[in-house]
Design a protein around this motif. Structure first.
Motif, PDB file in Angstrom:
ATOM      1  N   ASP A  57       0.846  -1.194   0.000  1.00  0.00           N
ATOM      2  CA  ASP A  57       0.000   0.000   0.000  1.00  0.00           C
ATOM      3  C   ASP A  57       0.880   1.243   0.000  1.00  0.00           C
ATOM      4  OD1 ASP A  57      -2.655  -1.007   0.054  1.00  0.00           O
ATOM      5  OD2 ASP A  57      -2.353  -1.609   2.146  1.00  0.00           O
ATOM      6  N   GLN A  58       0.429   2.259  -0.763  1.00  0.00           N
ATOM      7  CA  GLN A  58       1.120   3.550  -0.744  1.00  0.00           C
ATOM      8  C   GLN A  58       0.056   4.638  -0.656  1.00  0.00           C
ATOM      9  OE1 GLN A  58       4.848   3.445  -3.477  1.00  0.00           O
ATOM     10  NE2 GLN A  58       3.429   2.016  -4.385  1.00  0.00           N
ATOM     11  N   TRP A  72       6.676  -0.277   6.654  1.00  0.00           N
ATOM     12  CA  TRP A  72       6.689  -1.575   5.954  1.00  0.00           C
ATOM     13  C   TRP A  72       5.294  -1.948   5.475  1.00  0.00           C
ATOM     14  CZ3 TRP A  72       9.011  -6.769   8.174  1.00  0.00           C
ATOM     15  CH2 TRP A  72       9.625  -7.474   7.128  1.00  0.00           C
ATOM     16  N   GLY A  73       5.118  -1.949   4.184  1.00  0.00           N
ATOM     17  CA  GLY A  73       3.834  -2.358   3.613  1.00  0.00           C
ATOM     18  C   GLY A  73       2.842  -1.229   3.421  1.00  0.00           C
ATOM     19  N   LEU A  74       3.073  -0.072   4.090  1.00  0.00           N
ATOM     20  CA  LEU A  74       2.205   1.096   3.893  1.00  0.00           C
ATOM     21  C   LEU A  74       3.089   2.337   3.864  1.00  0.00           C
ATOM     22  CD1 LEU A  74      -0.428   2.674   3.695  1.00  0.00           C
ATOM     23  CD2 LEU A  74      -0.682   2.486   6.164  1.00  0.00           C
ATOM     24  N   VAL A  75       3.566   2.678   2.687  1.00  0.00           N
ATOM     25  CA  VAL A  75       4.485   3.802   2.548  1.00  0.00           C
ATOM     26  C   VAL A  75       3.678   5.096   2.478  1.00  0.00           C
ATOM     27  CG1 VAL A  75       6.400   4.749   1.217  1.00  0.00           C
ATOM     28  CG2 VAL A  75       6.009   2.290   1.242  1.00  0.00           C
ATOM     29  N   THR A  76       4.105   6.116   3.228  1.00  0.00           N
ATOM     30  CA  THR A  76       3.414   7.408   3.206  1.00  0.00           C
ATOM     31  C   THR A  76       4.224   8.411   2.388  1.00  0.00           C
ATOM     32  OG1 THR A  76       4.491   7.857   5.314  1.00  0.00           O
ATOM     33  CG2 THR A  76       2.195   7.149   5.392  1.00  0.00           C
ATOM     34  N   GLU A 104      11.670   4.215  -1.887  1.00  0.00           N
ATOM     35  CA  GLU A 104      10.906   3.698  -0.743  1.00  0.00           C
ATOM     36  C   GLU A 104      10.715   2.188  -0.847  1.00  0.00           C
ATOM     37  OE1 GLU A 104      10.655   5.652   1.687  1.00  0.00           O
ATOM     38  OE2 GLU A 104      11.265   7.392   0.494  1.00  0.00           O
ATOM     39  N   LEU A 105      10.470   1.705  -2.050  1.00  0.00           N
ATOM     40  CA  LEU A 105      10.249   0.263  -2.190  1.00  0.00           C
ATOM     41  C   LEU A 105      11.550  -0.509  -1.997  1.00  0.00           C
ATOM     42  CD1 LEU A 105       7.586   0.158  -5.047  1.00  0.00           C
ATOM     43  CD2 LEU A 105       7.246   0.083  -2.576  1.00  0.00           C
ATOM     44  N   ALA A 106      12.684   0.100  -2.317  1.00  0.00           N
ATOM     45  CA  ALA A 106      13.971  -0.551  -2.041  1.00  0.00           C
ATOM     46  C   ALA A 106      14.104  -0.796  -0.538  1.00  0.00           C
ATOM     47  CB  ALA A 106      15.122   0.321  -2.531  1.00  0.00           C
ATOM     48  N   HIS A 107      13.569   0.128   0.260  1.00  0.00           N
ATOM     49  CA  HIS A 107      13.616  -0.025   1.723  1.00  0.00           C
ATOM     50  C   HIS A 107      12.767  -1.198   2.227  1.00  0.00           C
ATOM     51  CE1 HIS A 107      15.984   3.357   2.944  1.00  0.00           C
ATOM     52  NE2 HIS A 107      15.131   4.293   2.577  1.00  0.00           N
ATOM     53  N   MET A 108      11.825  -1.693   1.423  1.00  0.00           N
ATOM     54  CA  MET A 108      11.009  -2.824   1.885  1.00  0.00           C
ATOM     55  C   MET A 108      11.906  -4.024   2.187  1.00  0.00           C
ATOM     56  SD  MET A 108       7.954  -1.554   1.951  1.00  0.00           S
ATOM     57  CE  MET A 108       8.657   0.067   2.230  1.00  0.00           C
TER      58      MET A 108
END
Ligand code: NAG
Ligand code: NAG
Ligand code: NAG
Ligand code: NAG
Ligand code: NAG
Ligand code: NAG
Ligand code: NAG
Ligand code: NAG
Ligand code: ZN
Length: 661
Positions: A57-58, A72-76, A104-108
């Motif tokens: 989710d973003q 994690w899983g919900l980026v703001t 941000e997704l790299a940080h997942m």
């Protein structure tokens, strides 16, 4: 909030984008949705680990202090970062959206699946995410060549900060970071951007270590050139990670000598911090000789031999190494001659770098200011974005220092002379501004052409932007201005116009339902030359109903960047400091960037005194996360005073000689 849904191609999980209802209904979430799948697929392959969660989710938040946060899983995100409106957003907005999503997704994985032990490791987390964000965005948008932009957006930015004694090494000790402000200070340009070149050099090292044949053959070559052999990988990396700063490599083609030195922008600054490597680096040098790329890489430690039989030499090809390069005067002249005859022989990234190196070496008094200025004269023929942007970034300092002096007009005339052919080039390429250039970098440079042509007084440009803006004012429902050009056109029209244009802009700003459009208008409102309007605008930042808290800093710094508004912004910050600091606190204002931008033009004894008084008067309230920025502002003001004293006459003479010619 509403959502839109898609699925990853590789594995089956839900991808959702959340935002205000109207934003979703206008399709502003579609671009984010379209890039998320490919970016996640890329990282699954890159890390060789499947996406660790069952959904992604973003969400775009209307008022948000950071650019984005990798929960994690919900980026703001800020709305401007996640949302893209195909009708009004620019290609620059699109690129930002793609690269931030990739970051941000790299940080997942890197950051969330694997987490740093303590805050001293922020650089590993942010530097790596920042590095791979270009790879992820490149995968989603291969036609853009975003990796070429690293030089401007990361390397040049970190060079600027890392050349000051107030910089810090990438890595620091765990127990040196305890207080919240010390943690915030870790999230700076060093942590985000220096890793790009450290990582690059690591790859080169790794490659040459793995391939023993290469090392063997290189070692022969190196002994012949009297070059020391590569040391173990750890040593090579450690000298870049544990030492702050970076070297300047000097190549003297008259003697064949090559040497290195710690590069400091202010040659008189004292280095207070000891380095375990004595401020020496193991440097990979890729180079070319009169147009031919040389195949070997040198590892430069101390003085080394180098042949001197060539027309010119150019080192650090494509800036894969994190260092600047200086040459003997004759080689500089030969490089400038090459630029003025057939500039394409020199790779485009190095054309940008030659100017950036020359201007910074001049600041450090290693070459003359005249030499630095001479590297710009070939821009008459240059049409590529990366060199132009590099030149404008460097000349920006000249504008800051000189646009309230007698140098202003000759400088404007010189830049007008350089930018006029560029303006006409894009006019032709776009068939009288009716088409959009194909390449991303051409689209960017078209903006530079219009911005600089209008700003330096090319009448055709000013007529163009005023006419476009007038058409919009006459029929407000229908804005026909090309979204890519809007920032430049709005600012130019606001500067040329009066109260009517400003009020129209403010009205449009308030009514805009697209965050990126509002943001363009917000910057443009600070371009007016009317002081009453600028003061009114500044006062709006104290009222969150007029200017959102997240945007207050940006309004103040935009006003400060206007030569008419600079002193107004500084007066405002001084008067309101205690109020802003205690009322808003760290969560709403970026105090550090506000301090650096509002003081950026300081170059007189009177301004230094005001700054020192400001520091003293507010020592009780404090500066929080801006503490380092305040220290740097004092250091920079002193350097500016000295620079202006030493260079003003030389610069004036040179500009005068160029516009008469
Ligand atoms: C990916 O990981 C699998 C096992 O998890 C391994 O067998 C494979 O070699 C890895 N691929 C690459 C390219 O590293
Ligand atoms: C490396 O050097 C050896 C011996 O001089 C030679 O046989 C070999 O072809 C060279 N390899 C390369 C890649 O140049
Ligand atoms: C290589 O370096 C050594 C010591 O620094 C010096 O004595 C020697 O003359 C150099 N050789 C060449 C070919 O430059
Ligand atoms: C190259 O350097 C040598 C000294 O090492 C000098 O005698 C010679 O004149 C130089 N050649 C050129 C073309 O500059
Ligand atoms: C330098 O970078 C450009 C653009 O990224 C690339 O086309 C070129 O091949 C590179 N040159 C070298 C010598 O690596
Ligand atoms: C204008 O563009 C056309 C192609 O679109 C090109 O052939 C022509 O040389 C250009 N003219 C100038 C003056 O740049
Ligand atoms: C651009 O406008 C000029 C007149 O201003 C005209 O002569 C020329 O043909 C136009 N070019 C294109 C490609 O529309
Ligand atoms: C500046 O704006 C103010 C307020 O809108 C207006 O009263 C004044 O006439 C303007 N001044 C100039 C020089 O245009
Ligand atoms: Zn991050």
């Amino acid at each position: 909030p509403l959502l839109i849904i898609s699925k990853s191609f590789l594995s089956c999980f839900q991808i959702r984008i959340w935002a205000r209802r109207t934003a979703i209904e206008q399709g502003q979430g579609h671009y984010a949705l379209n890039v998320t799948g490919p970016v996640l697929d890329f990282f699954q392959l890159y890390y060789n680990i499947s996406y660790p969660l069952s959904k992604s989710d973003q969400i775009a938040l209307p008022d948000f202090y950071f650019g984005a946060m990798e929960n994690w899983g919900l980026v703001t995100y800020r709305e401007t970062k996640l949302l893209y409106d195909p009708l009004t957003s620019s290609n620059r907005n699109k690129e930002t959206t793609a690269t931030i999503i990739a970051h941000e997704l790299a940080h997942m994985w890197f950051g969330n699946l694997v987490t740093l032990q303590w805050w001293n490791e922020v650089w590993l987390n942010e530097g790596f995410a920042s590095y791979v964000s270009y790879l992820g965005a490149d995968h989603a948008e291969p036609a853009w060549n975003v990796k070429d932009l690293i030089i401007l957006d990361e390397v040049h930015r970190v060079f600027a900060v890392d050349a000051l004694t107030s910089s810090h090494p990438l890595s620091s000790k765990e127990d040196s970071i305890i207080l919240p402000d010390q943690i915030s200070e870790q999230f700076d340009v060093i942590s985000y951007s220096k890793v790009h070149r450290a990582y690059y050099m690591y790859s080169i090292t790794h490659y040459s270590m793995k391939n023993s044949d290469t090392v063997y053959n290189k070692s022969q070559k190196m002994e012949a050139n009297n070059v020391s052999l590569p040391r173990p990988v750890n040593d090579i990396m450690n000298c870049w990670v544990l030492q702050m700063g970076f070297p300047v490599v000097t190549i003297d083609t008259t003697t064949g000598k090559v040497s290195q030195k710690y590069f400091l922008l202010d040659p008189e600054s004292n280095i207070k911090v000891k380095s375990p490597y004595n401020y020496e680096w193991l440097i990979p040098v890729r180079w070319m000789k009169s147009g031919e790329v040389q195949r070997d890489i040198w590892w430069l430690m101390e003085k080394e031999g180098m042949c001197n039989d060539s027309l010119w030499v150019l080192a650090n090809i494509n800036i894969t190494g994190y260092y600047r390069v200086n040459y003997d005067h004759g080689n500089w002249e030969r490089l400038i001659t090459q630029l003025n005859s057939e500039h394409q022989v020199i790779p485009v990234i190095n054309r940008a770098q030659l100017m950036d190196d020359a201007f910074n070496l001049a600041r450090a008094q290693l070459v003359s200011t005249t030499l630095a200025l001479k590297t710009t004269s070939y821009l008459l023929m240059e049409t590529e974005y990366i060199p132009w942007q590099s030149a404008l970034d460097n000349l920006h300092y000249y504008y800051l220092m000189l646009d309230c002096t007698e140098v202003y007009q000759p400088m404007q005339d010189y830049i007008k002379k350089l930018v006029t052919p560029l303006f006409l080039y894009f006019k032709n390429m776009t068939s009288n501004w009716t088409h959009i250039p194909d390449r991303l970098t051409d689209q960017y440079n078209q903006v530079n052409a219009i911005r600089m042509a209008c700003r330096t007084g090319v009448t055709e440009c000013q007529d163009l932007t005023t006419t476009w803006f007038k058409q919009w004012m006459d029929s407000p429902q229908e804005n026909l201005i090309d979204p890519n050009l809007r920032s430049a056109v709005y600012c130019s029209a606001m500067a040329a116009g009066g109260e009517a244009e400003w009020e129209f802009g403010w009205w449009q700003f308030q009514g805009s339902s697209v965050a990126s459009e509002a943001s363009k208008l917000m910057s443009a409102l600070a371009c007016t030359k009317n002081k009453t309007l600028l003061e009114r605008y500044l006062s709006y930042t104290l009222n969150p109903a007029m200017i959102r808290k997240q945007d207050a800093t940006s309004v103040i710094t935009s006003v400060a960047s206007n030569r008419v508004g600079h002193s107004l912004a500084w007066d405002f910050v001084r008067k309101q400091w205690e109020y802003m600091f205690t009322q808003y606190g760290v969560g709403s204002f970026s105090f550090a960037s506000m301090i650096s931008e509002v003081t950026a033009r300081f170059s007189t004894e009177a301004e230094l005194q005001q700054l020192e008084e400001f520091v003293e008067e507010n020592s009780a309230v404090g500066f929080g996360s801006a503490t380092l920025a305040v220290k740097q502002a004092v250091e920079r003001t002193k350097a500016n005073i000295k620079w202006l004293h030493q260079n003003k006459q030389e610069i004036l003479d040179w500009f005068n000689s160029q516009i008469q010619a």
